[in-house]
Scaffold this active site. Structure first.
Site, PDB file in Angstrom:
ATOM      1  N   TRP A   1     -24.687 -17.964 159.500  1.00 54.14           N
ATOM      2  CA  TRP A   1     -25.811 -17.350 160.990  1.00 54.14           C
ATOM      3  C   TRP A   1     -27.254 -16.257 160.683  1.00 54.14           C
ATOM      4  O   TRP A   1     -26.734 -15.037 160.645  1.00 54.14           O
ATOM      5  CB  TRP A   1     -24.683 -17.204 161.816  1.00 54.14           C
ATOM      6  CG  TRP A   1     -25.700 -17.148 163.231  1.00 54.14           C
ATOM      7  CD1 TRP A   1     -26.853 -18.099 163.694  1.00 54.14           C
ATOM      8  CD2 TRP A   1     -25.520 -16.344 164.534  1.00 54.14           C
ATOM      9  NE1 TRP A   1     -27.622 -17.624 164.690  1.00 54.14           N
ATOM     10  CE2 TRP A   1     -26.847 -16.361 165.548  1.00 54.14           C
ATOM     11  CE3 TRP A   1     -24.677 -15.629 164.316  1.00 54.14           C
ATOM     12  CZ2 TRP A   1     -27.285 -15.759 166.217  1.00 54.14           C
ATOM     13  CZ3 TRP A   1     -25.738 -14.973 165.519  1.00 54.14           C
ATOM     14  CH2 TRP A   1     -25.975 -14.615 166.848  1.00 54.14           C
TER      15      TRP A   1
ATOM     16  N   ASP B   1     -16.021 -14.842 163.748  1.00 50.81           N
ATOM     17  CA  ASP B   1     -17.331 -14.966 165.333  1.00 50.81           C
ATOM     18  C   ASP B   1     -16.625 -15.731 165.243  1.00 50.81           C
ATOM     19  O   ASP B   1     -16.215 -17.137 164.704  1.00 50.81           O
ATOM     20  CB  ASP B   1     -18.169 -15.184 164.359  1.00 50.81           C
ATOM     21  CG  ASP B   1     -19.762 -14.675 165.437  1.00 50.81           C
ATOM     22  OD1 ASP B   1     -19.173 -15.282 166.249  1.00 50.81           O
ATOM     23  OD2 ASP B   1     -20.464 -15.531 164.835  1.00 50.81           O
TER      24      ASP B   1
ATOM     25  N   LYS C   1     -21.989 -21.115 175.268  1.00 50.71           N
ATOM     26  CA  LYS C   1     -22.157 -22.489 174.268  1.00 50.71           C
ATOM     27  C   LYS C   1     -20.603 -23.082 175.685  1.00 50.71           C
ATOM     28  O   LYS C   1     -21.021 -23.806 176.900  1.00 50.71           O
ATOM     29  CB  LYS C   1     -21.824 -22.492 173.110  1.00 50.71           C
ATOM     30  CG  LYS C   1     -22.481 -21.501 171.998  1.00 50.71           C
ATOM     31  CD  LYS C   1     -23.274 -21.429 171.734  1.00 50.71           C
ATOM     32  CE  LYS C   1     -24.237 -20.347 171.264  1.00 50.71           C
ATOM     33  NZ  LYS C   1     -25.533 -20.287 170.331  1.00 50.71           N
TER      34      LYS C   1
HETATM   35  C1  LMR Z   1     -28.460 -20.654 167.151  1.00 58.07           C
HETATM   36  O1  LMR Z   1     -28.106 -20.520 166.545  1.00 58.07           O
HETATM   37  O2  LMR Z   1     -28.916 -21.384 167.302  1.00 58.07           O
HETATM   38  C2  LMR Z   1     -27.786 -19.919 168.439  1.00 58.07           C
HETATM   39  O3  LMR Z   1     -26.464 -19.221 168.185  1.00 58.07           O
HETATM   40  C3  LMR Z   1     -29.320 -18.891 169.153  1.00 58.07           C
HETATM   41  C4  LMR Z   1     -29.236 -17.928 168.102  1.00 58.07           C
HETATM   42  O4  LMR Z   1     -29.544 -16.828 168.926  1.00 58.07           O
HETATM   43  O5  LMR Z   1     -30.032 -17.514 167.175  1.00 58.07           O
END
Ligand code: LMR
Length: 397
Positions: A130, A211, A246
């Site tokens: 992420w 996570d 979520k």
């Molecule tokens: C995402 O990955 O789109 C979500 O977790 C929102 C974010 O804060 O990036």
């Protein structure tokens, strides 16, 4: 004073939200930020959440501070949700925990705690991970290194390369894993991988740092926690950062939690006191409202059943869309998109180039992250034809 700072580009994910809103074209699709959407494209407040808010509104007695760790009731409720009742660390009282402002808050508090224990410690993250993991952990002074994860050629896990890399992680490092619904790839670890990673963590002496932002949106609440529980059972130390954005749809209320398993109760007490001090030094204490809603729902049988039913509807809708997209995209483009069916959670990569992502945005007002990550839940019956046709056009061009 700040004249030597440069202006920055918008956040790669959140920037898409404002670009989408500013797009005047009427035919447009937002497959960017990871929020659940229903068939109408809305992100509704769950009925169980509304009911719990009503109860809270009627019963709340005070707005006084709740303290750095948040409430004990919330921390116990989420601990049980994550680890179940049977885990040795739960029974022995070896888990320290705090309520945090979202999963991001949990990740950052963990990073600050790690920095206190070992300045400049290294956290290994999957390639890819992420986008916000790097600033959340790196800005706290941790070193970031990567281990192989997603194989672009097969749109699946490169398990051999991942395990080979983890087998070389030095003692004292941290390995960030996605508990379920890997963001951004949708490719999850299978039980054999979790077991192999648990063995490596014990052999090598690294600490798993999980996570856990999508519990319940992959295969189910218990199923999604199964891998993480293997790690938590096997390893003397484990970190879990969880989010309730979520699965409770509480995005803007910022509800998360951090749990840290220690090898013994004495160590756990030390960690708990350090966590309180880290929190006090960053934001003093977490907001109360969203966490209270999670606590009310999980502690009330009827509300809990209602929430689980709504969560199941969300998960089944996502998994249904996965099957539909796999079929429709494969048929339209002649490429094999069957991997979308196998993956879990909100995200998958389309496997198109950044230039093609921009073409989708510029020519069709279809917004996806530059990496080609889509939020599957943004697809619905009224936009799927437009999306699939656009994909066909850019791939056949
Ligand atoms: C995402 O990955 O789109 C979500 O977790 C929102 C974010 O804060 O990036």
């Amino acid at each position: 004073m700040f004249e030597n700072l440069a202006a920055l580009e918008p956040d790669p994910i959140l920037g898409l939200m404002s670009a989408y809103r500013a797009d005047p074209r009427t035919e447009k699709i937002d497959l960017g930020v990871g929020v659940y959407r229903d068939e109408t494209g809305a992100t509704p407040i769950m009925a169980a959440v509304r009911d719990a808010e009503q109860r809270r509104f009627e019963n709340e007695q005070t707005k006084s501070y709740i303290g750095p760790p948040g409430t004990e009731e919330f921390n116990v409720a989420v601990r049980t949700m994550i680890f179940g009742q049977q885990l040795g660390a739960v029974r022995d009282g070896r888990i320290a925990g705090v309520q945090t402002p979202g999963g991001c808050g949990a990740l950052r508090v963990a990073a600050e705690l790690i920095g206190r224990a070992r300045k400049g410690a290294t956290v290994w993250v999957s390639t890819p991970t992420w986008a916000n993991h790097v600033p959340l952990l790196g800005d706290a002074g941790l070193q970031i290194r990567e281990y192989p994860y997603y194989d672009k050629a097969t749109s699946s896990l490169d398990a051999g390369a991942m395990l080979a890399a983890l087998a070389k992680v030095p003692a004292g490092d941290f390995v960030l894993l996605h508990g379920c619904c890997h963001n951004p790839s949708g490719v999850d670890l299978q039980m054999a991988h979790w077991e192999a990673i648990a063995d490596l963590a014990v052999q090598r002496g690294f600490t798993p740092f999980i996570d856990f932002a999508y519990q319940g949106l992959g295969a189910g609440m218990e199923e999604d926690a199964a891998g993480l529980r293997v790690i938590a059972q096997a390893c003397p130390e484990t970190i879990v950062a969880s989010s309730y954005s979520k699965n409770f749809g509480l995005y803007r209320e910022r509800v998360g939690a951090l749990q840290i398993i220690s090898p013994n109760v004495e160590q756990s007490r030390i960690v708990q006191s350090q966590l309180g001090s880290v929190v006090r030094g960053i934001y003093s204490m977490p907001p109360a409202h969203g966490a209270a809603i999670v606590e009310i729902i999980t502690n009330d049988e009827a509300l809990n059943a209602q929430w689980l039913e709504e969560l199941t509807t969300m998960r089944e809708r996502i998994n249904g869309l996965r099957a539909l997209l796999a079929d429709r995209l494969s048929a339209e483009t002649g490429r094999d998109f069957s991997f979308i069916r196998e993956q879990r959670g909100m995200f998958s990569f389309l496997g198109i180039t950044a230039a093609q992502v921009h073409q989708l945005r510029n020519e069709y007002s279809i917004y996806i992250v530059d990496s080609s990550r889509i939020n599957v839940a943004g697809v619905n019956e009224s936009n799927i034809d437009y999306f699939v046709t656009a994909m066909g056009n850019i791939l056949h061009a």
